[in-house]
Design a protein around this motif. Sequence first.
Motif, short mmCIF file in Angstrom:
data_model
loop_
_atom_site.label_atom_id
_atom_site.label_comp_id
_atom_site.label_asym_id
_atom_site.label_seq_id
_atom_site.Cartn_x
_atom_site.Cartn_y
_atom_site.Cartn_z
N ALA A 71 16.49 -1.23 -18.04
CA ALA A 71 17.82 -1.67 -17.64
C ALA A 71 17.78 -2.48 -16.35
O ALA A 71 18.72 -3.22 -16.05
CB ALA A 71 18.74 -0.47 -17.47
N GLU A 72 16.72 -2.39 -15.57
CA GLU A 72 16.60 -3.13 -14.31
C GLU A 72 15.96 -4.49 -14.50
O GLU A 72 16.52 -5.51 -14.13
CB GLU A 72 15.79 -2.32 -13.29
CG GLU A 72 16.49 -1.08 -12.79
CD GLU A 72 17.75 -1.39 -12.00
OE1 GLU A 72 17.73 -2.33 -11.18
OE2 GLU A 72 18.75 -0.71 -12.23
N THR A 117 22.66 -1.76 -25.98
CA THR A 117 23.10 -1.38 -24.63
C THR A 117 22.85 -2.53 -23.66
O THR A 117 23.68 -2.81 -22.80
CB THR A 117 22.39 -0.10 -24.16
OG1 THR A 117 22.60 0.92 -25.13
CG2 THR A 117 22.90 0.36 -22.82
N MET A 118 21.72 -3.20 -23.82
CA MET A 118 21.42 -4.36 -22.96
C MET A 118 22.48 -5.43 -23.14
O MET A 118 23.01 -5.96 -22.16
CB MET A 118 20.05 -4.95 -23.31
CG MET A 118 18.87 -4.10 -22.90
SD MET A 118 18.58 -4.08 -21.14
CE MET A 118 17.84 -5.67 -20.91
N ALA A 175 25.53 -5.05 -24.24
CA ALA A 175 26.81 -4.55 -23.72
C ALA A 175 26.90 -4.71 -22.21
O ALA A 175 27.99 -4.89 -21.66
CB ALA A 175 27.00 -3.09 -24.12
N ARG A 176 25.77 -4.67 -21.53
CA ARG A 176 25.72 -4.85 -20.07
C ARG A 176 25.65 -6.32 -19.68
O ARG A 176 25.55 -6.65 -18.50
CB ARG A 176 24.53 -4.11 -19.49
CG ARG A 176 24.64 -2.61 -19.60
CD ARG A 176 23.44 -1.94 -19.00
NE ARG A 176 23.58 -0.49 -19.08
CZ ARG A 176 22.71 0.35 -18.59
NH1 ARG A 176 21.64 -0.10 -17.96
NH2 ARG A 176 22.89 1.64 -18.71
N HIS A 200 23.32 -7.19 -9.58
CA HIS A 200 22.94 -7.29 -10.99
C HIS A 200 23.42 -8.59 -11.63
O HIS A 200 23.84 -8.63 -12.78
CB HIS A 200 23.43 -6.08 -11.79
CG HIS A 200 22.91 -4.78 -11.24
ND1 HIS A 200 21.60 -4.41 -11.35
CD2 HIS A 200 23.53 -3.80 -10.55
CE1 HIS A 200 21.42 -3.25 -10.76
NE2 HIS A 200 22.58 -2.86 -10.26
#
Length: 147
Positions: free
Chosen positions: A5-6, A31-32, A34-35, A71
């Motif tokens: 995720a980072e 999930t990636m 969605a972020r 981010h």
Amino acid sequence: MKYCAECGSEYQDHVTECADCPGSQLVDAETMRARGLIPNSEQDTREFLRVGTAEDPLTAEDYVRLLEAEHIPVFSRPRRGGTVDVLTTGNPHPWWEILVPEEHVAKATELLAQEKARLDATSDEAAKAAEEEELETEATSAANPAP
């Protein structure tokens, strides 16, 4: 496949931790997305736009770190630096442009404006302190002339 995720590194499903970002979460591709992050295995077709410039590499690095901490995907690149640029612009020093994806332009622009104001204030304070020190040194020299 799982992704950090980072940093976005890709890992097989049995891996539990990113080798580069200890303690970061490994997530699936959905999930990636969605972020707002694109897994490394997919082609990135986002358009990156310039949100600012820096006159030196240290300031460019400062801006990049600031945006990464929020981010926001970012990269910087040197722009001016060739002989023709020196002749046409009169500025012999290169400058760096800071680019972010289209969807992050507003936030990145605001963050860079705040950081530039902070850096300018720090620069003004340093110049004033140096001037005061110089005046103090001159006063001391005048009061105690050398034999």
